[in-house]
Enzyme design. Structure first.
Site, mmCIF file in Angstrom:
data_model
loop_
_atom_site.group_PDB
_atom_site.id
_atom_site.type_symbol
_atom_site.label_atom_id
_atom_site.label_comp_id
_atom_site.label_asym_id
_atom_site.label_seq_id
_atom_site.Cartn_x
_atom_site.Cartn_y
_atom_site.Cartn_z
ATOM 1 N N GLU A 78 20.988 80.708 48.975
ATOM 2 C CA GLU A 78 19.948 81.766 49.427
ATOM 3 C C GLU A 78 18.780 81.370 50.436
ATOM 4 O O GLU A 78 18.372 80.225 50.101
ATOM 5 C CB GLU A 78 18.967 82.073 47.920
ATOM 6 C CG GLU A 78 19.739 82.694 46.908
ATOM 7 C CD GLU A 78 18.712 83.090 45.923
ATOM 8 O OE1 GLU A 78 19.279 83.820 45.174
ATOM 9 O OE2 GLU A 78 17.673 82.819 46.112
ATOM 10 N N CYS A 88 12.267 80.374 53.946
ATOM 11 C CA CYS A 88 12.047 79.583 52.635
ATOM 12 C C CYS A 88 13.516 79.037 52.504
ATOM 13 O O CYS A 88 14.565 79.660 52.351
ATOM 14 C CB CYS A 88 11.517 80.473 51.627
ATOM 15 S SG CYS A 88 11.822 79.567 49.818
ATOM 16 N N CYS A 127 20.285 73.391 40.703
ATOM 17 C CA CYS A 127 19.010 72.301 40.497
ATOM 18 C C CYS A 127 19.146 71.694 39.120
ATOM 19 O O CYS A 127 19.463 72.484 38.183
ATOM 20 C CB CYS A 127 17.759 73.192 40.718
ATOM 21 S SG CYS A 127 16.200 72.095 40.499
ATOM 22 N N CYS A 161 13.422 73.566 34.948
ATOM 23 C CA CYS A 161 12.165 74.668 34.692
ATOM 24 C C CYS A 161 12.544 75.836 33.871
ATOM 25 O O CYS A 161 13.784 76.521 34.447
ATOM 26 C CB CYS A 161 11.307 74.533 35.971
ATOM 27 S SG CYS A 161 10.988 72.976 36.897
ATOM 28 N N CYS A 173 12.814 79.270 36.059
ATOM 29 C CA CYS A 173 13.455 79.192 37.432
ATOM 30 C C CYS A 173 14.833 79.551 37.053
ATOM 31 O O CYS A 173 15.575 78.892 36.273
ATOM 32 C CB CYS A 173 13.273 77.968 37.961
ATOM 33 S SG CYS A 173 14.191 77.829 39.566
ATOM 34 N N GLY A 220 16.505 74.167 44.253
ATOM 35 C CA GLY A 220 16.667 72.737 44.518
ATOM 36 C C GLY A 220 15.558 72.062 44.628
ATOM 37 O O GLY A 220 14.388 72.730 44.645
ATOM 38 N N GLU A 221 15.684 70.778 44.345
ATOM 39 C CA GLU A 221 14.538 69.693 44.218
ATOM 40 C C GLU A 221 14.525 68.905 45.681
ATOM 41 O O GLU A 221 15.314 68.061 45.805
ATOM 42 C CB GLU A 221 14.354 69.045 43.282
ATOM 43 C CG GLU A 221 13.207 67.850 43.104
ATOM 44 C CD GLU A 221 12.087 68.240 43.401
ATOM 45 O OE1 GLU A 221 11.392 69.327 43.200
ATOM 46 O OE2 GLU A 221 11.427 67.477 44.325
ATOM 47 N N SER A 225 8.262 71.553 48.790
ATOM 48 C CA SER A 225 7.593 71.731 47.661
ATOM 49 C C SER A 225 8.116 70.959 46.658
ATOM 50 O O SER A 225 9.547 71.026 46.536
ATOM 51 C CB SER A 225 7.721 73.112 47.177
ATOM 52 O OG SER A 225 7.314 73.672 45.984
ATOM 53 N N SER A 262 4.502 71.729 42.459
ATOM 54 C CA SER A 262 4.422 72.381 41.361
ATOM 55 C C SER A 262 3.929 72.127 40.082
ATOM 56 O O SER A 262 4.533 71.196 39.502
ATOM 57 C CB SER A 262 5.785 73.063 40.982
ATOM 58 O OG SER A 262 6.424 73.775 42.360
ATOM 59 N N LEU A 263 2.584 72.432 39.853
ATOM 60 C CA LEU A 263 1.775 71.988 38.990
ATOM 61 C C LEU A 263 1.946 72.685 37.650
ATOM 62 O O LEU A 263 2.506 72.123 36.554
ATOM 63 C CB LEU A 263 0.134 71.785 39.381
ATOM 64 C CG LEU A 263 -0.392 70.579 38.554
ATOM 65 C CD1 LEU A 263 -0.070 69.283 38.763
ATOM 66 C CD2 LEU A 263 -1.836 70.557 39.196
ATOM 67 N N HIS A 264 1.683 74.176 37.723
ATOM 68 C CA HIS A 264 1.738 74.901 36.739
ATOM 69 C C HIS A 264 1.363 74.868 35.157
ATOM 70 O O HIS A 264 1.252 75.556 34.424
ATOM 71 C CB HIS A 264 3.516 75.145 36.483
ATOM 72 C CG HIS A 264 4.200 75.321 37.604
ATOM 73 N ND1 HIS A 264 3.824 76.250 38.676
ATOM 74 C CD2 HIS A 264 5.481 75.075 38.027
ATOM 75 C CE1 HIS A 264 4.750 76.293 39.629
ATOM 76 N NE2 HIS A 264 5.817 75.640 39.185
ATOM 77 N N ASN A 303 7.617 85.666 37.799
ATOM 78 C CA ASN A 303 8.334 86.820 38.112
ATOM 79 C C ASN A 303 9.652 86.553 37.222
ATOM 80 O O ASN A 303 10.210 85.803 37.131
ATOM 81 C CB ASN A 303 9.241 86.551 39.494
ATOM 82 C CG ASN A 303 9.729 87.821 40.135
ATOM 83 O OD1 ASN A 303 10.294 88.566 39.622
ATOM 84 N ND2 ASN A 303 9.430 87.759 41.408
ATOM 85 N N CYS A 336 12.833 82.150 43.308
ATOM 86 C CA CYS A 336 13.827 81.225 43.322
ATOM 87 C C CYS A 336 15.520 81.429 42.459
ATOM 88 O O CYS A 336 15.240 81.573 41.147
ATOM 89 C CB CYS A 336 13.573 79.910 42.739
ATOM 90 S SG CYS A 336 14.197 78.425 43.426
HETATM 91 N N1 SAH Z 1 12.062 72.146 43.081
HETATM 92 C C1 SAH Z 1 10.757 72.643 43.973
HETATM 93 C C2 SAH Z 1 11.092 73.780 44.964
HETATM 94 C C3 SAH Z 1 11.592 74.830 43.978
HETATM 95 S S1 SAH Z 1 10.648 75.820 43.039
HETATM 96 C C4 SAH Z 1 9.558 72.926 43.123
HETATM 97 O O1 SAH Z 1 9.717 72.711 41.960
HETATM 98 O O2 SAH Z 1 8.524 73.037 43.749
HETATM 99 C C5 SAH Z 1 9.553 76.375 44.193
HETATM 100 C C6 SAH Z 1 8.427 77.571 43.496
HETATM 101 O O3 SAH Z 1 9.624 78.625 43.129
HETATM 102 C C7 SAH Z 1 7.639 77.296 42.262
HETATM 103 O O4 SAH Z 1 6.892 76.517 42.359
HETATM 104 C C8 SAH Z 1 7.567 78.551 42.115
HETATM 105 O O5 SAH Z 1 6.297 78.634 42.734
HETATM 106 C C9 SAH Z 1 8.702 79.371 42.519
HETATM 107 N N2 SAH Z 1 9.295 80.278 41.276
HETATM 108 C C10 SAH Z 1 10.743 79.821 40.873
HETATM 109 N N3 SAH Z 1 10.698 80.400 39.686
HETATM 110 C C11 SAH Z 1 9.952 81.573 39.779
HETATM 111 C C12 SAH Z 1 9.535 82.768 38.975
HETATM 112 N N4 SAH Z 1 10.403 82.998 38.181
HETATM 113 N N5 SAH Z 1 8.347 83.326 39.263
HETATM 114 C C13 SAH Z 1 7.517 83.182 40.080
HETATM 115 N N6 SAH Z 1 7.885 82.059 40.969
HETATM 116 C C14 SAH Z 1 8.840 81.239 40.660
#
Ligand code: SAH
Length: 349
Positions: free
Chosen positions: A92, A105, A112, A116, A119, A159-160, A191, A214-216, A290, A333
């Site tokens: 994608e 993007c 991946c 997480c 995701c 992906g990472e 990222s 991605s701290l979260h 999301n 994602c």
């Molecule tokens: N692996 C890398 C890049 C992929 S995920 C990382 O972790 O940063 C990148 C971003 O996708 C996350 O930080 C988040 O901002 C977004 N993302 C993934 N799933 C999401 C979801 N369900 N809702 C909102 N944002 C999401």
């Protein structure tokens, strides 16, 4: 075996052309056909002599991923492109049209491994790394569909990126190559979910790109619930690496923070987050989660989002709340790919 010319930059093409006893200026012509005019059939490369075109047919190929699906939303401001790779894998790419320019993007892996919980891309694990050429193809898919310049790129799709380090670095050089896309490093964001040793390595690379982490979460307890990788690297070590990144590159780090109702959005979480980053020059990107029918997480209401943001701002932190661009096309994602797979009986992965 035929040499795949797709993804070779001017230098590489020049060496290849010369090694095969053709004049080196032919490389520039091929480069322009491939990347500026989107011509991939040697027969249509009319500036090349017939004898060279015939030779190319026999000795080279252009294996470029193909666009299999494309949908737009937000009045055309967001478009998602689904590309099929040589092995049938699907990737994608999201294109966003902002006032300041077009942003693309990029995905860096098929699937991946990070796991997480919010995701969609990671639910079936990692299938494979993408090559730099396959990442480049995502940018060219944008140019092909829109025929517009690309202002910025974010490596924030599936992906990472720091797990696919060498291909990612090579891709960044290609995107920056003035014969390919000429995108300024300053307009590139990588990222990561916080793979600490790789952040140090990236800092030492000396590229003026933006690092997004991605701290979260404001602490290890909450972070462990959301990102399994957090069991390998303590949040304090992630922040220390971010500080090193800033010191080395003088680039302000972005922290992404997904807002999940009932998990990480109360006043104490915001206060703790401010204490955690201290004086590090950074930017917070707050992202209301999301959800999907498979991911039962919900964003907080707007009042809660604003009060979380206000606490950060009162501590002098720069913040933005990410616009929900592309909600209707499942832009978070991996969500479009998931939908496409569910609706097709094909063998894509
Ligand atoms: N692996 C890398 C890049 C992929 S995920 C990382 O972790 O940063 C990148 C971003 O996708 C996350 O930080 C988040 O901002 C977004 N993302 C993934 N799933 C999401 C979801 N369900 N809702 C909102 N944002 C999401």
């Amino acid at each position: 075996m035929k040499t795949n010319l797709w993804g070779m930059g001017l230098e590489e093409l020049t060496v290849w052309v010369r090694n095969n006893n053709w004049p080196s200026f032919r490389a520039k012509q091929i480069c322009d056909y491939l990347y500026k005019r989107h011509i991939i059939s040697f027969d249509e490369m009319k500036q090349l002599p017939q004898i060279m075109r015939t030779w190319l047919e026999e000795n080279a190929c252009v294996e470029k991923p193909v666009i299999v699906n494309q949908i737009s939303a937000d009045d055309g401001k967001t478009t998602k492109i689904l590309l099929k790779l040589k092995d049938g894998s699907l990737v994608e790419t999201v294109c966003m049209h902002h006032e300041y320019g077009n942003s693309v993007c990029i995905s860096t892996q098929v699937g991946c491994a990070m796991g997480c919980i919010f995701c969609a891309s990671t639910q079936k694990g990692l299938f494979r790394n993408l090559s730099s050429e396959e990442m480049l193809a995502q940018l060219f898919a944008f140019s092909e569909v829109f025929n517009m310049p690309i202002h910025s790129i974010v490596l924030m799709g599936a992906g990472e990126p720091l797990q696919n380090y060498n291909h990612v670095i090579r891709f960044l050089h290609m995107a920056n190559d003035k014969n390919l896309l000429n995108i300024s490093y300053r307009n590139i964001t990588v990222s990561t979910c916080g793979i600490v040793p790789q952040i140090y390595k990236l800092a030492d690379e000396g590229l003026p790109i933006t690092l997004a982490i991605s701290l979260h979460a404001p602490n290890d307890v909450i972070r462990n619930e959301l990102l399994p990788i957090s069991r390998n690297y303590k949040i304090e070590d992630v922040i220390r690496a971010a500080r090193y990144y800033f010191t080395k590159t003088k680039r302000r780090v972005t922290f992404e923070y997904i807002l999940i109702q009932g998990k990480n959005t109360d006043k104490e979480n915001a206060e703790e987050l401010c204490r955690l980053v201290g004086k590090l020059p950074c930017h917070f990107n707050l992202i209301p989660v999301n959800g999907t029918e498979h991911i039962h997480l919900y964003p907080p209401d707007i009042k809660e989002i604003r009060s979380f943001q206000k606490i950060l701002m009162d501590h002098g932190k720069e913040t933005t709340v990410r616009k929900q661009m592309g909600d209707e096309i499942q832009a978070a994602c991996g969500q479009l790919k998931r939908r496409f797979l569910e609706n097709s009986k094909s063998v894509f992965r």
